[in-house]
Design an enzyme around this catalytic site. Sequence first.
Site, PDB file in Angstrom:
ATOM      1  N   VAL A  44      26.930  17.862  46.108  1.00  0.00           N
ATOM      2  CA  VAL A  44      27.693  17.429  47.275  1.00  0.00           C
ATOM      3  C   VAL A  44      27.139  16.119  47.820  1.00  0.00           C
ATOM      4  CG1 VAL A  44      28.274  18.001  49.666  1.00  0.00           C
ATOM      5  CG2 VAL A  44      28.439  19.738  47.884  1.00  0.00           C
TER       6      VAL A  44
ATOM      7  N   ASP B 263      52.374 -25.576  52.180  1.00  0.00           N
ATOM      8  CA  ASP B 263      53.407 -26.462  52.681  1.00  0.00           C
ATOM      9  C   ASP B 263      52.733 -27.496  53.583  1.00  0.00           C
ATOM     10  OD1 ASP B 263      55.889 -27.516  53.222  1.00  0.00           O
ATOM     11  OD2 ASP B 263      56.319 -26.121  54.842  1.00  0.00           O
TER      12      ASP B 263
ATOM     13  N   ASP C 150      57.356 -20.615  54.809  1.00  0.00           N
ATOM     14  CA  ASP C 150      57.955 -20.135  56.050  1.00  0.00           C
ATOM     15  C   ASP C 150      59.452 -19.886  55.951  1.00  0.00           C
ATOM     16  OD1 ASP C 150      58.818 -22.700  55.812  1.00  0.00           O
ATOM     17  OD2 ASP C 150      58.020 -23.408  57.728  1.00  0.00           O
TER      18      ASP C 150
ATOM     19  N   ASP D 299      61.173 -20.006  50.395  1.00  0.00           N
ATOM     20  CA  ASP D 299      59.781 -19.800  49.992  1.00  0.00           C
ATOM     21  C   ASP D 299      59.511 -18.364  49.544  1.00  0.00           C
ATOM     22  OD1 ASP D 299      58.947 -22.425  50.602  1.00  0.00           O
ATOM     23  OD2 ASP D 299      58.775 -21.915  52.720  1.00  0.00           O
TER      24      ASP D 299
ATOM     25  N   ASN E 160      21.893   7.960  46.602  1.00  0.00           N
ATOM     26  CA  ASN E 160      22.216   9.100  45.751  1.00  0.00           C
ATOM     27  C   ASN E 160      21.327   9.137  44.514  1.00  0.00           C
ATOM     28  OD1 ASN E 160      24.186   9.588  47.599  1.00  0.00           O
ATOM     29  ND2 ASN E 160      25.901   9.002  46.293  1.00  0.00           N
TER      30      ASN E 160
ATOM     31  N   GLU F 191      17.891  10.605  45.381  1.00  0.00           N
ATOM     32  CA  GLU F 191      17.898  12.058  45.534  1.00  0.00           C
ATOM     33  C   GLU F 191      17.947  12.750  44.176  1.00  0.00           C
ATOM     34  OE1 GLU F 191      21.146  12.915  48.160  1.00  0.00           O
ATOM     35  OE2 GLU F 191      20.546  11.329  49.525  1.00  0.00           O
TER      36      GLU F 191
ATOM     37  N   ASN G  96      21.903  13.538  53.510  1.00  0.00           N
ATOM     38  CA  ASN G  96      23.252  13.048  53.240  1.00  0.00           C
ATOM     39  C   ASN G  96      24.016  12.802  54.533  1.00  0.00           C
ATOM     40  OD1 ASN G  96      25.331  12.450  51.248  1.00  0.00           O
ATOM     41  ND2 ASN G  96      26.388  14.248  52.054  1.00  0.00           N
TER      42      ASN G  96
ATOM     43  N   THR H 124      22.035   9.673  56.738  1.00  0.00           N
ATOM     44  CA  THR H 124      21.859   8.351  56.122  1.00  0.00           C
ATOM     45  C   THR H 124      23.166   7.747  55.625  1.00  0.00           C
ATOM     46  OG1 THR H 124      21.393   9.262  53.917  1.00  0.00           O
ATOM     47  CG2 THR H 124      19.523   8.946  55.403  1.00  0.00           C
TER      48      THR H 124
END
Length: 846
Positions: free
Chosen positions: A286, A333, A591, A595, A657, A660, A685, A688
Amino acid sequence: MTGSAPDAHLHPSDRIAQRLGVTPEAGLSVEQVRERQQRHGPNKLPEPPPRRWWQRLAGQFRDFMIWVLLAAALLSGLIGDAVDTVVILVIVVLNALIGWWQEWRADQALAALQRMATPHATVRRDAGQVQQVGTHELVPGDVVLLEAGNLVPADLRLHEAAQLRVDESALTGESVTVDKHTEALPAGEHPLGDRLNMAYKGTLVTHGRASALVVATGTGTQLGQVAALLHGAAERATPLQQRLAAFGRRLSLAVLLICGVIFSLGVWVRGEPVLLMALTAVSLAVAAIPEALPAVVTVLLALGARRLVQTNALVRRLPAVETLGSVTVICSDKTGTLTLNRMQLQTHRAWGDEAALWQGLVLCNDAVPGADGTWQGDPTETALVDAAVVAGVDAAALQARSPRRLEWPFDSARKRMSTLHGDTLWTKGAPESLLPCCQGDTAEALALAQDWAAQGLRVLALARRPAAGLSVGPDADAVEQDLELVGLVGLMDPPRPEARAAVDECRAAGIRPVMITGDHPATALAIARQLGIADDGARVLTGTDLARMDDAALAAAVADVAVFARTDPAQKIRIVGALQAHGDFVAMTGDGVNDAPALKAADIGVAMGRGGTDVAREASALVLLDDNFASIVGAVREGRRIFDNIRKFIRYTMTSNSGEIWVLFLAPFLGLPLPLLPIHILWVNLVTDGLPGLALAAEPAERGVMQRPPRPPQESVFAHGLWQHALLIGLLIGGLCLGVQAWSLQVGAPAQTMVFTVLTLAQMAHVMAVRSERDSLFTLGLLSNVPLLGAVALTFALQMATIYVPWLHPVFRTESLTAAQLAICLALSAVVFGAVEIEKAWRRRG
């Protein structure tokens, strides 16, 4: 009349106005609008109901790994370990609350962006005042003013129309534009496509102008009735999210395999209890599987999009945030983006009566007087009227004395417009287009126009002809013949003061600015030289040149040409395609209606928020709220910062991760007992990966962010050593934790508590060090990211609480550490910080 008028096309517009209780020339009063808004509700299409808070919270428990963890908690309870059950459940709930909060923040950010992206309509209200209002504010009876480029905001009964054509393909499927009129239709059945005196919500005005009465809003519109039958589709994940999700799936399989190995080694090699090892393996899975990584990235993108608004860039599609850093060419443009869009008449020349020149410039003009006394409309048009006023002409009185009988609006193909007033036809347009339509020798006028254009002026010609004998019809080319030249005018739209610096910053960032404009080639080149887009010896490619070039020749030319002039919509698409074929990643500004195809074809379409048309904004991924080229550069800078911070978050969480996993994976091979309990893994977990990781979103831009080349579009987010960093620094964290465990077991110190503390504090040291990929923390300064500093301080305080608050000891299986033992934990954590600083110093030397 209610919010729907199915028979409006069968009655004259004046009768419809009576039924609606409105005078088309005055519009609705404020009180009428307020009352009708309460009666009819907002002019919006059906939307899916918002998710309730409990639905969002329940959604956090749909992940498979969460259910595995809940099953483990239940198993602990069944064997009598109530403390572990309660603690695991508390942490799962806290994780769910954090996930709910992150999702809520993302939805709030996206909702705010949606509100800012609300389309607007031009209406006549409150005794004839012309106003801009949100389309959701329209009510039946409103008088709406339409022009080319507008999306029709509601179902409308046309009251006045001038050469109005509408693309109704969105509603009827018919691709041919429809010519509209205002006359009532005969009684009988008329399909939508045959209701030529109506304009329906969601269709597009492609030509001409009109005023119209709102007869239906919201779900009462034809489009609303269709939309009510549809179900909304979920928004697609961005390319970055898709890559991260694929990576997460591969990583999940690897982590589950490692967890299986750890479980097997613990049970069959070390002889650990089966339940303990099962909880440990599940907890590690997990903690180590980044199942929330795509969701967190979405939060970062949404928050980054909100920050982009501060640079006057509104993100309409989140993928634009991640792709801004890849832009190599910005096609812009000229008018209003690189210049002020505030034209001023610089010079003029009359052929004959100068008074006729000013008269024609006022009459053959779409500018209208505003409520504040200034003239409203296109900058060129208002500049011409302002110049006439300065010359002594009462422009408003002149327009009132000589009303417009007919008009042939300007279009990009003819480059001319004509209006009929009394017994005179006036025509105004580009000299190269209008002069061939004039009688006599116009060589002198053409030479003068070219000379002015070479000086950076925009040159317009004015001509006229008597209405007597004029065969009036819809074909403008047939009308605009045998004209008498009245004069030339030269106008200047000066460059924006900040545009030159923005162009220089583009070049420093490895981005090449390219000007694509419909203006005269000499005018375009003069402005481009002033801004540094083109060198003195640069050449211009015109639309005529492009028409003679095949795709191969154009692909070869785009590498060197920085100015394209007198281009049409199809040619803009060709230019974008040629740049992309050349390997460039193109941002395209625009615009107008013309376009929109190029905006859609570009990698990032950038529409103008002030002067842009609705269809251009719909086709774009980014909208400039101030129509300023410098804002594009600011958006690129902000986009690079956002992508850098996403990389920092990934670097941080993947390294955590990794650390760990190394701790639990290597311990059995080294003959060490289980270094961490499931509660320790879940706590690390929680504290942090939450606030400290998200606080990286507030990290300022890296030094020199705009002095490095653009990021290749297909470059992996794990490029430039990120995965190596996660693997090696994670191994270092794991080694430090196992080292302190071995030492603690020898001297009789609380081993699990020290490993638990080193792991948490090492990750805090790591998050402070990865604030920059190159610069030292001492260069950045601690206070340059206060949210992160606060998150680290809070995490440190919570960790100390698990060690020194007595009633938490049985919960976390911890013991109080002596000052010396805590100092050792802090020193080992500092090793991680030092290692990352050394890595960055090595990067700076390379």
